[in-house]
Design an enzyme around this catalytic site. Sequence first.
Site, PDB file in Angstrom:
ATOM      1  N   ASP A 343       0.796  -4.757  11.507  1.00  0.00           N
ATOM      2  CA  ASP A 343       1.219  -3.903  10.410  1.00  0.00           C
ATOM      3  C   ASP A 343       2.707  -3.608  10.591  1.00  0.00           C
ATOM      4  OD1 ASP A 343       1.127  -2.268   8.194  1.00  0.00           O
ATOM      5  OD2 ASP A 343       0.463  -0.511   9.314  1.00  0.00           O
ATOM      6  N   ASP A 650      -5.206   0.274  11.117  1.00  0.00           N
ATOM      7  CA  ASP A 650      -5.401   1.715  11.284  1.00  0.00           C
ATOM      8  C   ASP A 650      -6.345   2.315  10.254  1.00  0.00           C
ATOM      9  OD1 ASP A 650      -3.827   1.538   9.038  1.00  0.00           O
ATOM     10  OD2 ASP A 650      -2.119   2.625   9.859  1.00  0.00           O
ATOM     11  N   ASP A 654      -9.566  -1.822   7.490  1.00  0.00           N
ATOM     12  CA  ASP A 654      -9.111  -2.797   8.475  1.00  0.00           C
ATOM     13  C   ASP A 654     -10.225  -3.157   9.466  1.00  0.00           C
ATOM     14  OD1 ASP A 654      -6.533  -2.848   7.446  1.00  0.00           O
ATOM     15  OD2 ASP A 654      -5.872  -1.182   8.699  1.00  0.00           O
TER      16      ASP A 654
END
Length: 914
Positions: A343, A650, A654
């Site tokens: 990310d 997070d 996900d």
Amino acid sequence: MPSVPPSQASPDGAALRPGPPHAEDGQAVLRQFGSQPDRGLEAAEVARRQERYGWNALPELPGPPAWLKLLVQFHQPLIYILLAAGLIKALLGSWANALVIWAVALINAVIGAVQEARAEGAIAALARSVSTESTVLRDGQTLRISSRDLVPGDVVLLAAGDKVPADLRLLEVRDLQIDESGLTGESLPVAKELAALPADTPLADRRCMAYAGSYVTFGQGRGVVVATGEASEMGAISRSLQQRMSLSTPLTRRFARFSRVLLYGILAVAALTLAIGLGRGQPFAAVFEAAVALAVSAIPEGLPAVVTITLAIGVNRMADRHAIIRKLPAVEALGSATVVCSDKTGTLTENQMTVQVVVAGGVSYRVSGSGYSPHGDLLNSDGAVLDPLPPALEQVLRCGVLCNDSRLRQQHGACTMEGDPTEAALLAAAEKGGLTRVGLEPPFPRLDAIPFASEYQYMATLHDGQERSLQVKGSVEALLPRCCGMLAADGAVVPLEAEAIHRRVEVLAGEGLRLIAFASRPMPHHRHDLQRSDLDGELVFLGLQGMLDPPRPEAILAVQACQRAGISVRMITGDHAATATAIATRMGIGPAAAEELRAYTGQDLGAMDAAAFAAAARDGQVFARVAPAQKLQLVEALQAGGAVVAMTGDGVNDAPALKQADIGIAMGRGGTEVAREAADMLLTDDNFASIEAAVEEGRTVYRNLRKAIAFLLPVNGGESMTILISALLARDLPILALQVLWLNMINSITMTVPLSFEPKADDTMAQPPRDPGEALITPRLLRRILVVSLYNWVLIFGVFEWLRGGGGSLELARTAAIQALVAARIIYLLSISQLGRSLARRLLGRADAVARAPQLLLGIGLAVLLQLLFSQWKPMNSLFSTVPIAGPQLLLCALAMGAMLPVAWLANRLDPDA
């Protein structure tokens, strides 16, 4: 003291409740628990209930008793050989030998049990250090506390991604869906409602309840705690759900298979030796001694303990570098990782968003200042401070404050944020224009809200005031299609110019700015709630705020280190493609030239067939505006191409990608509970640099294990060759079974365990990733083992025959052969250790080696001391059939050390990986 189920007693111990909480109205449950929906419990009452009900935690099940753990250590194929050899020795009347053999087996078991207990304890302690938190109302304030501190009567707020911390009777729900599969077996999330249900409603159908241990997958809610800890539904079945950290990994299972194969080989060769000796008419006792010595010499007794210790040390080292291992196989997988999908926000970047540009009414304004500090100004194109604010600009800033769940706080002279960094940046920008949350909340009180969800990419709030209004913020792609007009610079509503807005977005995103769009619309005064349909088609576009989250300097270095190590770094983000590309270029991800960097959007991926998708996953460096389902598809596509994938995440969405990845990595600070549970590893600082550190430690663990094999097996090989040839030639054995046990257990473990503490090599991140399918004994390692084994055989045999030929006693020849072997082992140990290699480069200025490897020096020193006792102390002489050695024999040991130098050099040339 465990809590008491609310169906059994009220919090004050007075009247019993008439029925279970799901059969009661929510307000009635609140009254029975003495709590208020908007204030929760008072602090004094919380303290009383904590004293009465105890912590909200399931009791830890005791592990197997110590005696059982010790007994399990004997359940190893190679230990069976030792036990059987000891038994036959006892039957033959050699009780001293039998007792020593059994003692060695016992020592091995004790070492294994102690090390496994320490390793399991260390890993469990790390797991406990990652505490679950809950959002709770107390004294009318919203607090974030450890779930362990909850008591019956607490009012808990739930949001997507949360783990339900206790059994709750729901009081409010908005699109609330909860995954209760761990409790009920229901595979699909359950949509929650508020209506009371019949008392006999099955657990899986109690839609007005939320149970401890389940996960919020969508929406939000509020509930009152009705049971905690052991009194919860999860507590009732906790014994069946308790899981202990297992030390079993693919590597340890490969060791087990290797041991079984070795067992069969040992038995076959020992049986052959026995048969040949008896066929020649040799005495059974002598032949059996040779067979036992051969079997014992081939067993690497110290290897299981070394494997366990090395893995445990690796886990603790990773924790020191902000990476907590939840699932032990991740330690090995990290050393093989070929792709890291990361990310952007907070992982590659600082997560200190600062609004740089505000576009309102078609005009761009600059914002000075940095971070979450309100110190700064709003400037026009000439750099002049704006006072007063233009109407359109004021509306954009005001929307950013009202449609916002975060807060800024001053602590110790510094401005900190609570909540989302993006929202905190909007608050800081508004404060620079004189608009604060404290000033705006009274005239524009919030009536309702639709929380942000990744599927929709927006958040909406309903506010009262002179006129009721809907305020929305979100991505440009999500909001612009829902707008029918826009604000002009003077605040008037004009037709929407979508193309012009898109062009502005492309320009600003090209500067690396993350763009948030804002919109609003008036709402009828009778409306007190929001529906998603309220956002469709009638919004007025207010403008944009562009913010920058600068890359972490340490993350830039980490990305470069990963790429040098043959690990490809991919950025997967919800940001605009141009923003992501600009940040990726600054990070050094992919090609040096930005025009060569390959970026794909979720829309691009959605239009591809399977072959094109696989090619994009293989060749792309940036994936922007990616839907959660596409993250999973990217991981699967990379794995199908042979990649070993580490994936960060997070959010609740996900979790599937984290589970699918070879190494799922969740954010320890900002990650949801769902993501944490799905992950193999947690980053306590949410920093990409910690991923690189964990990969480095994973490679070091595997390299140290490989060194242990390279050190241990040549001794077993040399011993086995010596005994086998002596038995086949019907000569006296140069080394006895008990002496072999001493070498393989005491000396080997003393000198090998320090290899587990070896620091990372300077070239650790300069090597390509390890092939996960690589055999435990590679051809290069096998060549090393054979070369050193051959030298050890020549050394043992040569020293023994030299002294026997010179008139030395049998005991002296054996003792000198063993001491010469240990002396040579010291040189070989140094040759494969960081200490030895650094000392060899000392002339080049590397004089820090001793400080980096104190354990190795301690191990060598202890080994030397034990060997002196082995040959010079009378009790040891009697036990192991040794005699004191003097000057000539010590000279032989020194010569053996010198002769090992070229052999070690050749071994390192044949197998430089050790």
